[in-house]
Structures are given as structure tokens and as C-alpha cells.
Design an enzyme around this catalytic site. Sequence first.
Site, short mmCIF file in Angstrom:
data_model
loop_
_atom_site.label_atom_id
_atom_site.label_comp_id
_atom_site.label_asym_id
_atom_site.label_seq_id
_atom_site.Cartn_x
_atom_site.Cartn_y
_atom_site.Cartn_z
N THR A 1 2.20 0.13 -9.68
CA THR A 1 2.93 1.24 -9.08
C THR A 1 4.11 0.73 -8.26
O THR A 1 5.23 1.25 -8.36
CB THR A 1 1.99 2.08 -8.20
OG1 THR A 1 0.80 2.40 -8.93
CG2 THR A 1 2.65 3.37 -7.76
N THR A 2 3.87 -0.29 -7.47
CA THR A 2 4.93 -0.86 -6.64
C THR A 2 6.04 -1.44 -7.50
O THR A 2 7.23 -1.20 -7.26
CB THR A 2 4.35 -1.95 -5.70
OG1 THR A 2 3.34 -1.37 -4.88
CG2 THR A 2 5.44 -2.56 -4.83
N LYS B 1 5.02 1.56 0.89
CA LYS B 1 5.99 1.42 -0.20
C LYS B 1 7.43 1.73 0.23
O LYS B 1 8.34 0.98 -0.13
CB LYS B 1 5.57 2.28 -1.40
CG LYS B 1 4.42 1.67 -2.21
CD LYS B 1 4.05 2.56 -3.36
CE LYS B 1 2.91 2.08 -4.22
NZ LYS B 1 2.03 1.05 -3.78
N ASP C 1 -4.23 -6.37 -8.05
CA ASP C 1 -4.37 -7.36 -6.98
C ASP C 1 -5.07 -8.61 -7.52
O ASP C 1 -4.68 -9.74 -7.21
CB ASP C 1 -5.17 -6.80 -5.80
CG ASP C 1 -4.50 -5.62 -5.13
OD1 ASP C 1 -3.27 -5.63 -5.02
OD2 ASP C 1 -5.22 -4.69 -4.70
N SER D 1 -1.86 -1.34 -11.81
CA SER D 1 -1.93 -0.85 -10.44
C SER D 1 -2.99 -1.62 -9.64
O SER D 1 -4.02 -2.01 -10.19
CB SER D 1 -2.29 0.65 -10.47
OG SER D 1 -2.40 1.15 -9.16
N HIS E 1 0.85 -1.19 0.00
CA HIS E 1 0.00 0.00 0.00
C HIS E 1 0.89 1.24 0.00
O HIS E 1 2.06 1.18 0.38
CB HIS E 1 -0.91 0.00 1.23
CG HIS E 1 -2.04 -0.98 1.11
ND1 HIS E 1 -2.73 -1.45 2.20
CD2 HIS E 1 -2.61 -1.57 0.03
CE1 HIS E 1 -3.67 -2.28 1.80
NE2 HIS E 1 -3.61 -2.37 0.49
#
Length: 151
Positions: free
Chosen positions: A47-48, A23, A71, A65, A19
Site C-alpha cells: 500500500t505504501t 503515510k 513486512d 501489503s 503505518h
Amino acid sequence: MQKTTRTMPAHKHVALVAHDNCKPELLRWVKENKEKLQSHFLYATGTTGHMLSKETGLAIKSMISGPMGGDQQLGALISEGNIDVLVFFWDPLNAVPHDPDVKALLRIASVWNIPVATNRATAKFLFNSPLIDQEVDIEVPDYDAYLAERT
């Protein structure tokens, strides 16, 4: 539910998720464990993954993302037997708009019996285990038997 055995390879397929508030902590952990992570296949939500790849130079296959479906993409890979370990630094103190997806990802990881690290301590224990670099047999749901029972 009936079970069957799946063999995780010595070179694991590792999903990295964090989250927004977590990060920086995941980045610090990845930098500290870069040498160990290089021997595995790395995946991440968008994004991660882009942030980790940019900051560490590690090869990471990024999904989209998390809030946009990343997820769920990782969850699908888990259910197909294509992710062996989930490292998910999630923020238990802040709700996120895609919270149902987060819960679904953690649920799917549990259903398919893969190791999950949700913070630095569990990630440290997991990646310092000798099993991280060995083939490991795990019990998973026998989907063929499940399907046969239901049809």
C-alpha cells in the site's frame, strides 16, 4: 556471535514503510527528499509503495501489503543482505493487527545492523549523512560460522 563485514553500495537499497496514520508524513518526507532518493533503489510494502509511486513518480518495487506479509518480505530481503536502509514511519500510539510482524521487521533490521529511521528526524539525519551516498562497510552476523557452531 561471530561477525563478518558487508559492504553497502553507494547506491543503497532503501525500504520505505509506514503505518496508515503515518503515510501522509512519509509521503511529505519522500517528496522533500525525492532528488536524493532517485539515486537509490527503492522498495516498500504494498500500500505504501503504490501510494508513493503514484504521488511522486519514483520507481519503487512494492511487496504485498504489510498486514498480508509485506513486512516479512522486507525482513527476508534484509536477512539476505538485499536491503541497506529501512525508513519505517510507524505509529507507536496505535496497535496494528500485524504488530508481531512489525516487531520482527525491526528486530531483523537490528540483527543485520542496518540503519533504521523511524520518524522524520531520524530520516533527516540519515539521509543528510555523507555516508548515504558512499560505500560503507558494516559488521553483520557471520551466518556460516553460526551454522557451523550449531551443526
